[in-house]
Design a protein around this motif. Structure first.
Motif, PDB file in Angstrom:
ATOM      1  N   GLN A 250       0.844  -1.207  -0.062  1.00 19.50           N
ATOM      2  CA  GLN A 250       0.104  -0.110  -0.477  1.00 19.50           C
ATOM      3  C   GLN A 250       0.696   1.634  -0.026  1.00 19.50           C
ATOM      4  OE1 GLN A 250      -2.824   0.124   3.206  1.00 19.50           O
ATOM      5  NE2 GLN A 250      -3.248  -1.809   2.575  1.00 19.50           N
ATOM      6  N   GLY A 251       2.349   1.679  -0.070  1.00 19.20           N
ATOM      7  CA  GLY A 251       3.130   2.533  -0.159  1.00 19.20           C
ATOM      8  C   GLY A 251       2.779   2.841   1.069  1.00 19.20           C
ATOM      9  N   ARG A 252       4.024   4.001   1.129  1.00 12.61           N
ATOM     10  CA  ARG A 252       4.668   4.592   2.571  1.00 12.61           C
ATOM     11  C   ARG A 252       3.542   5.101   3.550  1.00 12.61           C
ATOM     12  NH1 ARG A 252       8.112   6.158  -1.042  1.00 12.61           N
ATOM     13  NH2 ARG A 252      10.409   5.478  -0.982  1.00 12.61           N
ATOM     14  N   LEU A 253       2.521   5.920   2.798  1.00 12.16           N
ATOM     15  CA  LEU A 253       0.707   6.142   3.532  1.00 12.16           C
ATOM     16  C   LEU A 253       0.700   4.925   3.838  1.00 12.16           C
ATOM     17  CD1 LEU A 253       0.059   8.641   4.362  1.00 12.16           C
ATOM     18  CD2 LEU A 253      -0.916   8.719   2.029  1.00 12.16           C
ATOM     19  N   GLY A 254       0.718   4.191   2.749  1.00 12.98           N
ATOM     20  CA  GLY A 254       0.277   3.109   4.046  1.00 12.98           C
ATOM     21  C   GLY A 254       0.004   1.649   4.988  1.00 12.98           C
ATOM     22  N   ILE A 255       2.328   2.150   4.650  1.00 13.20           N
ATOM     23  CA  ILE A 255       2.340   1.672   6.301  1.00 13.20           C
ATOM     24  C   ILE A 255       2.077   2.155   7.306  1.00 13.20           C
ATOM     25  CG2 ILE A 255       4.471   0.421   7.298  1.00 13.20           C
ATOM     26  CD1 ILE A 255       5.641  -0.511   4.212  1.00 13.20           C
ATOM     27  N   ILE A 256       2.198   3.048   7.738  1.00 19.50           N
ATOM     28  CA  ILE A 256       1.898   4.330   8.529  1.00 19.50           C
ATOM     29  C   ILE A 256       0.906   4.702   9.166  1.00 19.50           C
ATOM     30  CG2 ILE A 256       1.897   6.425   9.308  1.00 19.50           C
ATOM     31  CD1 ILE A 256       4.993   6.924   7.153  1.00 19.50           C
ATOM     32  N   VAL A 257       0.090   4.363   8.470  1.00 20.65           N
ATOM     33  CA  VAL A 257      -1.109   4.639   8.793  1.00 20.65           C
ATOM     34  C   VAL A 257      -1.722   2.724   9.487  1.00 20.65           C
ATOM     35  CG1 VAL A 257      -3.790   4.806   7.747  1.00 20.65           C
ATOM     36  CG2 VAL A 257      -2.164   6.763   7.129  1.00 20.65           C
ATOM     37  N   THR A 258      -1.281   2.383   8.168  1.00 22.89           N
ATOM     38  CA  THR A 258      -2.140   1.016   8.986  1.00 22.89           C
ATOM     39  C   THR A 258      -1.021   0.044  10.059  1.00 22.89           C
ATOM     40  OG1 THR A 258      -1.623  -0.007   6.525  1.00 22.89           O
ATOM     41  CG2 THR A 258      -1.657  -1.985   7.978  1.00 22.89           C
ATOM     42  N   GLY A 259      -0.245   0.866  10.663  1.00 20.67           N
ATOM     43  CA  GLY A 259       0.460   0.952  11.490  1.00 20.67           C
ATOM     44  C   GLY A 259      -0.284   1.426  13.291  1.00 20.67           C
ATOM     45  N   LEU A 260      -0.366   2.671  12.918  1.00 22.17           N
ATOM     46  CA  LEU A 260      -1.263   3.056  13.727  1.00 22.17           C
ATOM     47  C   LEU A 260      -2.723   2.669  13.604  1.00 22.17           C
ATOM     48  CD1 LEU A 260      -0.739   6.976  12.674  1.00 22.17           C
ATOM     49  CD2 LEU A 260       0.071   5.394  14.249  1.00 22.17           C
ATOM     50  N   LEU A 261      -3.418   2.206  12.891  1.00 20.41           N
ATOM     51  CA  LEU A 261      -5.139   1.326  13.360  1.00 20.41           C
ATOM     52  C   LEU A 261      -4.633   0.533  13.654  1.00 20.41           C
ATOM     53  CD1 LEU A 261      -7.688   0.697  11.822  1.00 20.41           C
ATOM     54  CD2 LEU A 261      -6.782  -0.568   9.972  1.00 20.41           C
ATOM     55  N   GLY A 262      -3.366  -0.363  13.580  1.00 22.91           N
ATOM     56  CA  GLY A 262      -2.902  -1.920  14.203  1.00 22.91           C
ATOM     57  C   GLY A 262      -2.666  -1.198  15.813  1.00 22.91           C
ATOM     58  N   PHE A 263      -1.973  -0.700  16.152  1.00 22.00           N
ATOM     59  CA  PHE A 263      -1.609   0.023  17.471  1.00 22.00           C
ATOM     60  C   PHE A 263      -3.249   0.147  18.376  1.00 22.00           C
ATOM     61  CE2 PHE A 263      -0.752   2.804  21.316  1.00 22.00           C
ATOM     62  CZ  PHE A 263      -0.194   1.688  22.017  1.00 22.00           C
ATOM     63  N   VAL A 264      -4.248   1.191  16.980  1.00 19.61           N
ATOM     64  CA  VAL A 264      -5.475   0.787  17.979  1.00 19.61           C
ATOM     65  C   VAL A 264      -5.896   0.015  18.228  1.00 19.61           C
ATOM     66  CG1 VAL A 264      -8.152   2.336  17.932  1.00 19.61           C
ATOM     67  CG2 VAL A 264      -5.648   3.215  16.792  1.00 19.61           C
ATOM     68  N   LEU A 265      -5.757  -1.300  17.749  1.00 21.25           N
ATOM     69  CA  LEU A 265      -6.428  -2.583  17.763  1.00 21.25           C
ATOM     70  C   LEU A 265      -6.188  -2.900  18.923  1.00 21.25           C
ATOM     71  CD1 LEU A 265      -7.321  -3.379  13.661  1.00 21.25           C
ATOM     72  CD2 LEU A 265      -9.012  -2.906  15.095  1.00 21.25           C
ATOM     73  N   ALA A 266      -4.758  -2.853  18.483  1.00 24.46           N
ATOM     74  CA  ALA A 266      -3.687  -3.527  19.811  1.00 24.46           C
ATOM     75  C   ALA A 266      -4.416  -3.031  21.031  1.00 24.46           C
ATOM     76  CB  ALA A 266      -2.674  -3.353  19.573  1.00 24.46           C
ATOM     77  N   ALA A 267      -4.735  -1.790  20.954  1.00 27.76           N
ATOM     78  CA  ALA A 267      -4.940  -1.371  22.635  1.00 27.76           C
ATOM     79  C   ALA A 267      -6.259  -1.632  23.229  1.00 27.76           C
ATOM     80  CB  ALA A 267      -4.587   0.292  22.413  1.00 27.76           C
ATOM     81  N   ALA A 268      -7.837  -2.334  21.731  1.00 30.16           N
ATOM     82  CA  ALA A 268      -8.874  -2.284  21.711  1.00 30.16           C
ATOM     83  C   ALA A 268      -8.910  -3.615  22.323  1.00 30.16           C
ATOM     84  CB  ALA A 268      -9.500  -1.978  20.791  1.00 30.16           C
ATOM     85  N   PHE A 269      -7.734  -4.964  22.214  1.00 32.41           N
ATOM     86  CA  PHE A 269      -7.720  -6.020  21.807  1.00 32.41           C
ATOM     87  C   PHE A 269      -6.759  -6.188  24.112  1.00 32.41           C
ATOM     88  CE2 PHE A 269      -5.197 -10.171  23.001  1.00 32.41           C
ATOM     89  CZ  PHE A 269      -5.910 -10.386  22.879  1.00 32.41           C
ATOM     90  N   VAL A 270      -6.263  -5.046  24.399  1.00 31.38           N
ATOM     91  CA  VAL A 270      -5.850  -5.950  25.596  1.00 31.38           C
ATOM     92  C   VAL A 270      -6.423  -4.535  26.165  1.00 31.38           C
ATOM     93  CG1 VAL A 270      -3.767  -3.974  27.258  1.00 31.38           C
ATOM     94  CG2 VAL A 270      -2.678  -4.725  25.018  1.00 31.38           C
ATOM     95  N   LEU A 271      -7.363  -4.279  26.232  1.00 26.93           N
ATOM     96  CA  LEU A 271      -8.747  -3.798  27.386  1.00 26.93           C
ATOM     97  C   LEU A 271      -9.609  -4.286  27.169  1.00 26.93           C
ATOM     98  CD1 LEU A 271      -7.991   0.511  26.308  1.00 26.93           C
ATOM     99  CD2 LEU A 271      -7.273  -0.398  28.046  1.00 26.93           C
ATOM    100  N   THR A 272     -10.517  -5.074  25.824  1.00 28.44           N
ATOM    101  CA  THR A 272     -11.175  -5.540  25.680  1.00 28.44           C
ATOM    102  C   THR A 272     -10.977  -7.489  26.665  1.00 28.44           C
ATOM    103  OG1 THR A 272     -11.349  -5.744  24.150  1.00 28.44           O
ATOM    104  CG2 THR A 272     -12.838  -3.957  25.068  1.00 28.44           C
TER     105      THR A 272
END
Length: 339
Positions: free
Chosen positions: A291-313
């Motif tokens: 997905q390109g450089r921007l896609g890597i950054i955006v997807t990484g941020l999305l992944g951290f939000v999902l990981a945080a939700a997994f840890v909390l729930t």
């Protein structure tokens, strides 16, 4: 007794293969790679696709006669036409290049006449539904890519690969005796888990749309090549996308990046889940290198939000539902509603 080391081995193997595939997929044309920018760039003399300047300065270039044109391979004649003049897309036929001189017009006209009048096995070959036949010269000069394949084949490939990797990881969890709770699997209070997942997915999609709008105003456009190449062209294709492909993608990726890398590693090796959330998010972004450089950054941020939700729930279902909704709304928004 749980064999955490064995499961870590299964997880590491799947992750290594996935990241390797992501690295090789960067060869697929997109906005930062070999896409339109590369085709629009002037070609260096002698590389098989000379531009008009190099043709004008060549002292001993001559226009072939009609007899010579008949005896010459048409594909060699087309080499005098820059590939930058072709724009192959999924919506229609590519425009023919504009000749720079009358003599060149005769050469190009003869070349295209040969293409149009070619044998049935070449020019009249049937193309899959939803795929526009590109000029033969363009196909012969550029390597095949994922964009040349019909969406239903790409979707089938994605679905099968995700199912295989997910099944292999699940087999590893069974073999190692990993507790379901460590992976975030729980049947307790399913309606609440579903509701939280839906809310999180809608919020993430909304944030993603706002971010895309802002980035476009600053001249940073997201790379849509991967999504466009997977966009179905038939009703059956859309059903397969929403009912099979996207659930498999969301289920496998969440099992790997959140359930295994965050939940199981934190439980089995006494590591902070927040540390693993950061590590898994970096790997999640790298796994979307196509997905390109921007896609890597955006997807990484999305992944951290999902990981945080997994840890909390402590729920894998929450992040799977959220992940699915983000992907499904991206397809539906872009292709069905024009958002």
């Amino acid at each position: 007794m749980t064999d955490w080391a064995a499961f870590a081995g299964f997880t590491g193997l799947v992750l290594a293969v996935l990241l390797s595939l992501a690295h090789f997929s960067r060869g697929v044309p997109h906005a930062e790679g070999t896409g339109s920018d590369a085709l629009d760039a002037p070609a260096a003399p002698g590389d098989g696709a000379s531009d008009s300047d190099s043709r004008a300065t060549a002292a001993d270039d001559s226009v072939p006669t009609a007899a010579e044109s008949d005896e010459t391979d048409w594909s060699a004649e087309l080499d005098t036409v820059s590939l930058a003049s072709f724009s192959v897309d999924s919506t229609g036929a590519s425009p023919r290049p504009e000749p720079s001189t009358p003599a060149e017009a005769d050469v190009v006209g003869d070349a295209h006449a040969d293409v149009d009048a070619g044998p049935e096995s070449d020019s009249d070959r049937a193309t899959p539904p939803g795929v526009t036949a590109a000029p033969v010269s363009a196909v012969s000069e550029r390597s095949a890519s994922a964009e040349d394949l019909p969406p239903h084949l790409l979707l089938a490939n994605v679905a099968l690969s995700q199912a295989f990797f997910g099944g292999f990881l699940g087999l590893g969890a069974w073999y190692a005796g990993v507790p379901a709770a460590a992976l975030g699997l729980s049947a307790a209070d399913l309606p609440t888990q579903l509701a939280v997942g839906v809310g999180l997915g809608l919020a993430l999609y909304g944030a993603n749309r706002v971010g895309s709008t802002v980035s476009e105003r600053f001249g940073v456009a997201p790379d849509e090549a991967v999504r466009e190449s997977l966009t179905p062209r038939t009703t059956a294709g859309w059903v397969f996308l929403f009912a099979v492909a996207l659930p498999l993608i969301a289920g496998f990726e969440e099992l790997l990046f959140r359930g295994a890398l965050v939940g199981a590693v934190a439980a089995g090796f006494d590591v902070s889940p927040w540390l693993m959330a950061a590590v898994s998010s970096a790997a999640f972004g790298a796994g979307h290198g196509a997905q390109g450089r921007l896609g890597i950054i955006v997807t990484g941020l999305l992944g951290f939000v999902l990981a945080a939700a997994f840890v909390l729930t402590e729920s894998l279902l929450v992040v799977v539902v959220a992940h699915y909704l983000v992907n499904a709304l991206e397809f539906a928004g872009h292709e069905l509603f024009g958002w």
